[in-house]
Design a protein around this motif. Sequence first.
Motif, PDB file in Angstrom:
ATOM      1  N   THR A 172      22.645  23.259 -29.271  1.00  0.00           N
ATOM      2  CA  THR A 172      22.328  24.673 -29.377  1.00  0.00           C
ATOM      3  C   THR A 172      22.123  25.216 -27.976  1.00  0.00           C
ATOM      4  N   SER A 173      22.092  26.522 -27.858  1.00  0.00           N
ATOM      5  CA  SER A 173      21.796  27.143 -26.566  1.00  0.00           C
ATOM      6  C   SER A 173      20.784  28.259 -26.779  1.00  0.00           C
ATOM      7  N   ASN A 174      20.081  28.599 -25.701  1.00  0.00           N
ATOM      8  CA  ASN A 174      19.068  29.660 -25.740  1.00  0.00           C
ATOM      9  C   ASN A 174      17.962  29.429 -26.777  1.00  0.00           C
ATOM     10  N   PRO A 175      17.494  28.203 -26.911  1.00  0.00           N
ATOM     11  CA  PRO A 175      16.441  28.002 -27.914  1.00  0.00           C
ATOM     12  C   PRO A 175      15.085  28.512 -27.415  1.00  0.00           C
ATOM     13  N   ASN A 176      14.210  28.842 -28.347  1.00  0.00           N
ATOM     14  CA  ASN A 176      12.788  28.951 -28.035  1.00  0.00           C
ATOM     15  C   ASN A 176      12.232  27.534 -28.095  1.00  0.00           C
ATOM     16  N   LEU A 177      11.411  27.178 -27.116  1.00  0.00           N
ATOM     17  CA  LEU A 177      10.885  25.820 -27.056  1.00  0.00           C
ATOM     18  C   LEU A 177       9.359  25.839 -27.075  1.00  0.00           C
ATOM     19  N   TYR A 178       8.779  24.820 -27.693  1.00  0.00           N
ATOM     20  CA  TYR A 178       7.335  24.780 -27.912  1.00  0.00           C
ATOM     21  C   TYR A 178       6.789  23.389 -27.617  1.00  0.00           C
ATOM     22  N   TRP A 179       5.572  23.358 -27.076  1.00  0.00           N
ATOM     23  CA  TRP A 179       4.797  22.127 -27.001  1.00  0.00           C
ATOM     24  C   TRP A 179       3.555  22.310 -27.877  1.00  0.00           C
ATOM     25  N   TYR A 180       3.368  21.355 -28.807  1.00  0.00           N
ATOM     26  CA  TYR A 180       2.178  21.306 -29.632  1.00  0.00           C
ATOM     27  C   TYR A 180       1.444  19.989 -29.348  1.00  0.00           C
ATOM     28  N   ARG A 181       0.134  20.018 -29.569  1.00  0.00           N
ATOM     29  CA  ARG A 181      -0.655  18.787 -29.511  1.00  0.00           C
ATOM     30  C   ARG A 181      -1.377  18.623 -30.846  1.00  0.00           C
ATOM     31  N   GLN A 182      -1.449  17.372 -31.289  1.00  0.00           N
ATOM     32  CA  GLN A 182      -2.103  17.059 -32.558  1.00  0.00           C
ATOM     33  C   GLN A 182      -3.130  15.966 -32.323  1.00  0.00           C
ATOM     34  N   ALA A 183      -4.396  16.272 -32.560  1.00  0.00           N
ATOM     35  CA  ALA A 183      -5.427  15.241 -32.513  1.00  0.00           C
ATOM     36  C   ALA A 183      -5.311  14.388 -33.776  1.00  0.00           C
ATOM     37  N   ALA A 184      -5.831  13.181 -33.729  1.00  0.00           N
ATOM     38  CA  ALA A 184      -5.697  12.236 -34.846  1.00  0.00           C
ATOM     39  C   ALA A 184      -6.181  12.856 -36.145  1.00  0.00           C
ATOM     40  N   GLY A 185      -5.316  12.868 -37.169  1.00  0.00           N
ATOM     41  CA  GLY A 185      -5.677  13.382 -38.483  1.00  0.00           C
ATOM     42  C   GLY A 185      -5.943  14.869 -38.536  1.00  0.00           C
ATOM     43  N   ARG A 186      -5.460  15.594 -37.565  1.00  0.00           N
ATOM     44  CA  ARG A 186      -5.746  17.033 -37.504  1.00  0.00           C
ATOM     45  C   ARG A 186      -4.464  17.856 -37.511  1.00  0.00           C
ATOM     46  N   GLY A 187      -4.645  19.177 -37.434  1.00  0.00           N
ATOM     47  CA  GLY A 187      -3.509  20.080 -37.384  1.00  0.00           C
ATOM     48  C   GLY A 187      -2.911  20.177 -35.995  1.00  0.00           C
ATOM     49  N   LEU A 188      -1.932  21.051 -35.845  1.00  0.00           N
ATOM     50  CA  LEU A 188      -1.223  21.210 -34.579  1.00  0.00           C
ATOM     51  C   LEU A 188      -1.792  22.381 -33.788  1.00  0.00           C
ATOM     52  N   GLN A 189      -1.978  22.156 -32.502  1.00  0.00           N
ATOM     53  CA  GLN A 189      -2.440  23.203 -31.607  1.00  0.00           C
ATOM     54  C   GLN A 189      -1.282  23.591 -30.694  1.00  0.00           C
ATOM     55  N   LYS A 233      -1.478  17.123 -13.401  1.00  0.00           N
ATOM     56  CA  LYS A 233      -1.678  16.471 -12.108  1.00  0.00           C
ATOM     57  C   LYS A 233      -2.699  15.346 -12.233  1.00  0.00           C
ATOM     58  N   LYS A 234      -3.714  15.563 -13.105  1.00  0.00           N
ATOM     59  CA  LYS A 234      -4.767  14.546 -13.285  1.00  0.00           C
ATOM     60  C   LYS A 234      -5.215  14.559 -14.741  1.00  0.00           C
ATOM     61  N   LEU A 235      -4.896  13.511 -15.456  1.00  0.00           N
ATOM     62  CA  LEU A 235      -5.225  13.442 -16.879  1.00  0.00           C
ATOM     63  C   LEU A 235      -6.727  13.261 -17.112  1.00  0.00           C
ATOM     64  N   LEU A 236      -7.181  13.882 -18.200  1.00  0.00           N
ATOM     65  CA  LEU A 236      -8.552  13.721 -18.675  1.00  0.00           C
ATOM     66  C   LEU A 236      -8.531  12.932 -19.987  1.00  0.00           C
ATOM     67  N   LEU A 237      -9.674  12.358 -20.337  1.00  0.00           N
ATOM     68  CA  LEU A 237      -9.764  11.649 -21.617  1.00  0.00           C
ATOM     69  C   LEU A 237      -9.385  12.565 -22.777  1.00  0.00           C
ATOM     70  N   SER A 238      -9.781  13.826 -22.669  1.00  0.00           N
ATOM     71  CA  SER A 238      -9.533  14.792 -23.748  1.00  0.00           C
ATOM     72  C   SER A 238      -8.061  15.177 -23.883  1.00  0.00           C
ATOM     73  N   ASP A 239      -7.215  14.722 -22.965  1.00  0.00           N
ATOM     74  CA  ASP A 239      -5.782  14.999 -23.077  1.00  0.00           C
ATOM     75  C   ASP A 239      -5.092  14.041 -24.046  1.00  0.00           C
ATOM     76  N   SER A 240      -5.797  13.039 -24.510  1.00  0.00           N
ATOM     77  CA  SER A 240      -5.211  12.103 -25.485  1.00  0.00           C
ATOM     78  C   SER A 240      -4.809  12.846 -26.745  1.00  0.00           C
ATOM     79  N   GLY A 241      -3.697  12.418 -27.323  1.00  0.00           N
ATOM     80  CA  GLY A 241      -3.242  13.042 -28.565  1.00  0.00           C
ATOM     81  C   GLY A 241      -1.769  12.792 -28.780  1.00  0.00           C
ATOM     82  N   PHE A 242      -1.263  13.393 -29.840  1.00  0.00           N
ATOM     83  CA  PHE A 242       0.143  13.276 -30.208  1.00  0.00           C
ATOM     84  C   PHE A 242       0.813  14.569 -29.798  1.00  0.00           C
ATOM     85  N   TYR A 243       1.785  14.489 -28.881  1.00  0.00           N
ATOM     86  CA  TYR A 243       2.436  15.669 -28.336  1.00  0.00           C
ATOM     87  C   TYR A 243       3.806  15.839 -28.971  1.00  0.00           C
ATOM     88  N   LEU A 244       4.038  17.023 -29.472  1.00  0.00           N
ATOM     89  CA  LEU A 244       5.275  17.311 -30.180  1.00  0.00           C
ATOM     90  C   LEU A 244       6.007  18.471 -29.510  1.00  0.00           C
TER      91      LEU A 244
END
Lengths: 112, 110
Positions: free
Chosen positions: A28-45, A79-90
């Motif tokens: 495809t071309s010209n897509p809208n692109l998204y990054w979501y994060r999902q904490a364990a057993g939770r919804g998508l942010q 640049k510098k990861l935090l513990l709170s950055d853990s999660g499932f990235y989609l």
Amino acid sequence: SQTIHQWPATLVQPVGSPLSLECTVEGTSNPNLYWYRQAAGRGLQLLFYSVGIGQISSEVPQNLSASRPQDRQFILSSKKLLLSDSGFYLCACQTGGNEKLFFGSGTQLSVL
Amino acid sequence: SQQGEEDPQALSIQEGENATMNCSYKTSINNLQWYRQNSGRGLVHLILIRSNEREKHSGRLRVTLDTSKKSSSLLITASRAADTASYFCATSHNTDKLIFGTGTRLQVFP
């Protein structure tokens, strides 16, 4: 139809280390692109979305950034990861006026 | 927050039974979508219902939308063990963004 490639599938990083997650779209071309994060057993942010090259909208203040250097490439960085950055990235894309999202297979990030 | 809330958070049923999941949201919408997620995987789109529609069917799926109550329901009929997954509603609010709910974890026992 479009295909979304997301890698790596799993990543373990120490606190304070940098991060780069890449998402590329085929078929495809010209897509809208998204990054979501999902904490364990939770919804998508929703973290970031992009409607074109170099156009990034940030949804929440955080330790992460996103870039779109090419039409079908979306990169999530820190640049510098935090513990709170853990999660499932989609990564997800939306194309051709079609309102539904297509998702990649995700990256499980553990920051230790 | 615009985020939707699914109810129940978890649901366990036997094969052959029907599963009903509900979603509530807070602001006016363009459309509402339902997605499915197998454990540790990306989400897969199931069905979209527009704000001017009240009911939609796709195979064993039936979705209803009540904009006056700001709620939607997803019914899976004659459930199968393979339906075991998490189900999320997502709403579109005059932008390109989709805001997801918190999800319902469905377990179907054979």
